[in-house]
Design a protein around this motif. Structure first.
Motif, short mmCIF file in Angstrom:
data_model
loop_
_atom_site.label_atom_id
_atom_site.label_comp_id
_atom_site.label_asym_id
_atom_site.label_seq_id
_atom_site.Cartn_x
_atom_site.Cartn_y
_atom_site.Cartn_z
N HIS A 144 -4.77 -1.45 0.18
CA HIS A 144 -5.12 -1.50 1.59
C HIS A 144 -4.47 -0.30 2.26
O HIS A 144 -3.28 -0.31 2.54
CB HIS A 144 -4.64 -2.84 2.18
CG HIS A 144 -4.80 -2.95 3.65
ND1 HIS A 144 -4.36 -4.04 4.36
CD2 HIS A 144 -5.35 -2.13 4.57
CE1 HIS A 144 -4.62 -3.88 5.64
NE2 HIS A 144 -5.23 -2.71 5.79
N ARG A 150 -0.90 -4.13 -0.37
CA ARG A 150 -0.62 -2.95 0.44
C ARG A 150 0.65 -2.27 -0.06
O ARG A 150 1.01 -1.19 0.40
CB ARG A 150 -0.47 -3.41 1.90
CG ARG A 150 -0.42 -2.33 2.95
CD ARG A 150 -1.12 -2.79 4.20
NE ARG A 150 -0.86 -2.06 5.43
CZ ARG A 150 -1.24 -0.81 5.69
NH1 ARG A 150 -1.87 -0.10 4.77
NH2 ARG A 150 -0.99 -0.27 6.85
N TYR A 170 1.55 -19.84 6.45
CA TYR A 170 1.91 -19.50 5.07
C TYR A 170 2.87 -20.48 4.44
O TYR A 170 2.79 -20.80 3.27
CB TYR A 170 2.60 -18.14 5.05
CG TYR A 170 1.68 -16.99 5.18
CD1 TYR A 170 0.63 -16.83 4.28
CD2 TYR A 170 1.86 -16.05 6.16
CE1 TYR A 170 -0.21 -15.75 4.40
CE2 TYR A 170 1.02 -14.97 6.28
CZ TYR A 170 -0.01 -14.82 5.39
OH TYR A 170 -0.83 -13.76 5.51
N VAL A 175 5.14 -5.21 4.85
CA VAL A 175 4.91 -4.58 6.15
C VAL A 175 4.17 -5.61 6.99
O VAL A 175 3.43 -6.43 6.44
CB VAL A 175 4.09 -3.28 5.99
CG1 VAL A 175 2.70 -3.57 5.47
CG2 VAL A 175 3.98 -2.49 7.28
N HIS A 176 4.40 -5.63 8.28
CA HIS A 176 3.62 -6.52 9.14
C HIS A 176 2.65 -5.68 9.95
O HIS A 176 3.05 -4.91 10.81
CB HIS A 176 4.54 -7.33 10.05
CG HIS A 176 5.23 -8.46 9.34
ND1 HIS A 176 6.15 -9.28 9.93
CD2 HIS A 176 5.09 -8.91 8.06
CE1 HIS A 176 6.57 -10.18 9.05
NE2 HIS A 176 5.94 -9.97 7.91
N CYS A 177 1.36 -5.85 9.64
CA CYS A 177 0.31 -5.09 10.30
C CYS A 177 -0.10 -5.90 11.53
O CYS A 177 -0.44 -7.07 11.41
CB CYS A 177 -0.86 -4.89 9.35
SG CYS A 177 -0.33 -4.33 7.71
N GLY A 214 -0.42 -12.92 2.47
CA GLY A 214 0.79 -12.22 2.05
C GLY A 214 0.48 -11.07 1.09
O GLY A 214 -0.63 -10.60 1.01
N CYS A 273 5.08 -10.40 3.14
CA CYS A 273 4.52 -9.04 3.11
C CYS A 273 5.64 -8.03 3.24
O CYS A 273 6.68 -8.33 3.81
CB CYS A 273 3.56 -8.83 4.29
SG CYS A 273 2.01 -9.69 4.10
N PHE A 289 5.01 -12.12 16.22
CA PHE A 289 4.84 -11.79 14.80
C PHE A 289 5.91 -10.71 14.57
O PHE A 289 5.85 -9.65 15.21
CB PHE A 289 3.42 -11.25 14.58
CG PHE A 289 3.02 -10.92 13.17
CD1 PHE A 289 3.27 -11.80 12.11
CD2 PHE A 289 2.35 -9.73 12.89
CE1 PHE A 289 2.86 -11.49 10.82
CE2 PHE A 289 1.93 -9.42 11.60
CZ PHE A 289 2.19 -10.30 10.57
N TYR A 293 -2.63 -6.03 13.33
CA TYR A 293 -4.01 -6.50 13.42
C TYR A 293 -4.31 -7.59 12.40
O TYR A 293 -5.45 -8.05 12.30
CB TYR A 293 -4.97 -5.33 13.16
CG TYR A 293 -4.64 -4.62 11.86
CD1 TYR A 293 -3.80 -3.51 11.86
CD2 TYR A 293 -5.12 -5.08 10.64
CE1 TYR A 293 -3.44 -2.89 10.68
CE2 TYR A 293 -4.77 -4.47 9.46
CZ TYR A 293 -3.94 -3.37 9.49
OH TYR A 293 -3.58 -2.77 8.31
N CYS A 294 -3.32 -7.98 11.62
CA CYS A 294 -3.59 -8.85 10.47
C CYS A 294 -4.22 -10.17 10.87
O CYS A 294 -3.73 -10.87 11.74
CB CYS A 294 -2.32 -9.13 9.70
SG CYS A 294 -2.63 -10.16 8.25
S1 SF4 Z 1 -2.74 -6.79 6.45
FE1 SF4 Z 1 -1.96 -7.38 4.43
S2 SF4 Z 1 0.05 -6.37 4.29
FE2 SF4 Z 1 -0.55 -6.32 6.44
S3 SF4 Z 1 0.42 -8.15 7.32
FE3 SF4 Z 1 -1.65 -8.73 6.71
S4 SF4 Z 1 -1.49 -9.57 4.64
FE4 SF4 Z 1 0.42 -8.43 5.09
#
Ligand code: SF4
Ligand SMILES: *Cc1c(COP(=O)(O)O)cnc(C)c1O
Length: 335
Positions: free
Chosen positions: A224, A195, A133, A121-123, A164, A119, A49, A125-126
């Protein structure tokens, strides 16, 4: 043909910041003066990711601290290769809940439109880190069938733009979408899950506020944010402008090991949000997505934390601890 192409216009600042987000682990480590020995694992896990961090978010991290709670949310780690029973690629079974691609209708009265796969930012834990997508969002030619499905279901009063991150879309696209939703008689509320006002507050500019101010729909923005250190003066300013535009502001956070899994941190988050005009809404237990098991906080620990928040904060600053369960009629409230 329409004659000569228009001269290139310089993009608005947020578009440039979005395009220039850091995606190279070596740059991230260098910018934060972190040791090089983190690099091989970061490179490997970024293949699962990709790394993505906008610089305004990076600037809120503490240099030299590999345990910084903002950094932990974005730094790829070798732990992401761990497989654990019960963790899957689509923990919410979202592939099953789409009447048309990109539209999720799981709960009464509300439909969720995956407006884009992108997105800012790439979190790490997402729960959507494995979500397909590219096929599943309702952009481009898929928007019309999604809008038709909303128009055909009079039980849908609220449309949630999610992803997203819907605020990665241009204001031209968003204002057109809002206008088309407002034209559906039974739709009264537009909710945005984003976010961006946290990680890139420059996104909240005149163009965004202009169409938000124009739409006759009720407006809710669910941010978020997971940690008080994410909310600096620029974020607070952006949130203030949204509030003035008549947007109800709520926050959802994810309970994350090593980021916000102690009472002091959660109290500070609620208080910081309140100072910025935002009420806490949900605190999510981690969705069991492959590659994120190292962020998990046991449910019992989450319940104990909520009890402590109740003892220390006014009721309106205590978020509801929730878990998403495939097939449920809403989020499952745990505490
Ligand atoms: S938590 Fe939200 S901002 Fe972060 S990667 Fe997932 S969808 Fe994108
Ligand atoms: C979370 C979610 C919603 C919104 O639920 P609320 O409890 O209203 O915040 C709506 N639809 C789907 C598919 C969701 O996952």
């Amino acid at each position: 043909m329409h004659g000569l192409a228009e001269p290139p216009r310089s993009p608005a600042p947020w578009q440039r910041l979005l395009a220039d987000a850091i995606d190279d682990p070596a740059m991230l480590l260098r910018a934060l003066r972190l040791p090089d020995d983190l690099l091989p694992a970061a490179r490997r896990a970024a293949a699962l990711f990709p790394l993505r961090v906008p610089t305004p978010y990076l600037q809120r991290m503490r240099a030299g601290d590999p345990a910084d709670p903002l950094l932990r949310q974005v730094l790829p780690l070798h732990l992401e290769y761990e497989t654990r029973p019960g963790y899957s690629a689509d923990p919410l079974d979202e592939s099953a809940a789409q009447p048309v691609p990109g539209l999720l209708k799981k709960y009464h009265g509300r439909a969720l439109l995956i407006a884009t796969g992108a997105c800012a930012v790439h979190c790490r834990y997402c729960f959507r880190r494995h979500f397909p997508y590219a096929e599943a969002h309702a952009g481009g030619s898929r928007l019309q069938p999604a809008l038709a499905a909303i128009a055909a279901d009079a039980s849908i009063g609220e449309v949630i733009l999610s992803g997203g991150d819907p605020l990665t879309l241009s204001d031209a696209r968003l204002s057109e979408l809002a206008a088309r939703l407002a034209a559906i008689p039974h739709v009264h509320t537009l909710r945005i899950h984003s976010r961006l006002p946290v990680v890139l507050p420059q996104r909240v500019d005149d163009a965004l506020l202009a169409w938000l101010g124009r739409t006759p729909l009720r407006k809710v923005l669910v941010l978020h944010g997971n940690h008080a250190a994410e909310i600096d003066a620029a974020v607070e300013h952006a949130l203030g402008r949204l509030r003035l535009a008549g947007v109800t502001l709520l926050n959802q956070a994810v309970l994350l090991r090593g980021v916000n899994d102690d009472a002091d941190t959660l109290v500070a988050l609620s208080e910081r949000l309140h100072r910025a005009g935002v009420l806490p809404y949900y605190l999510h237990l981690l969705d069991r997505v492959q590659g994120a098991a190292h962020f998990d906080v046991p449910e019992a620990r989450g319940m104990a934390l909520i009890a402590e928040l109740r003892a220390r904060l006014p009721g309106y600053l205590v978020p509801r601890l929730v878990r998403e369960q495939p097939g449920a009629a809403g989020k499952t409230v745990v505490a």
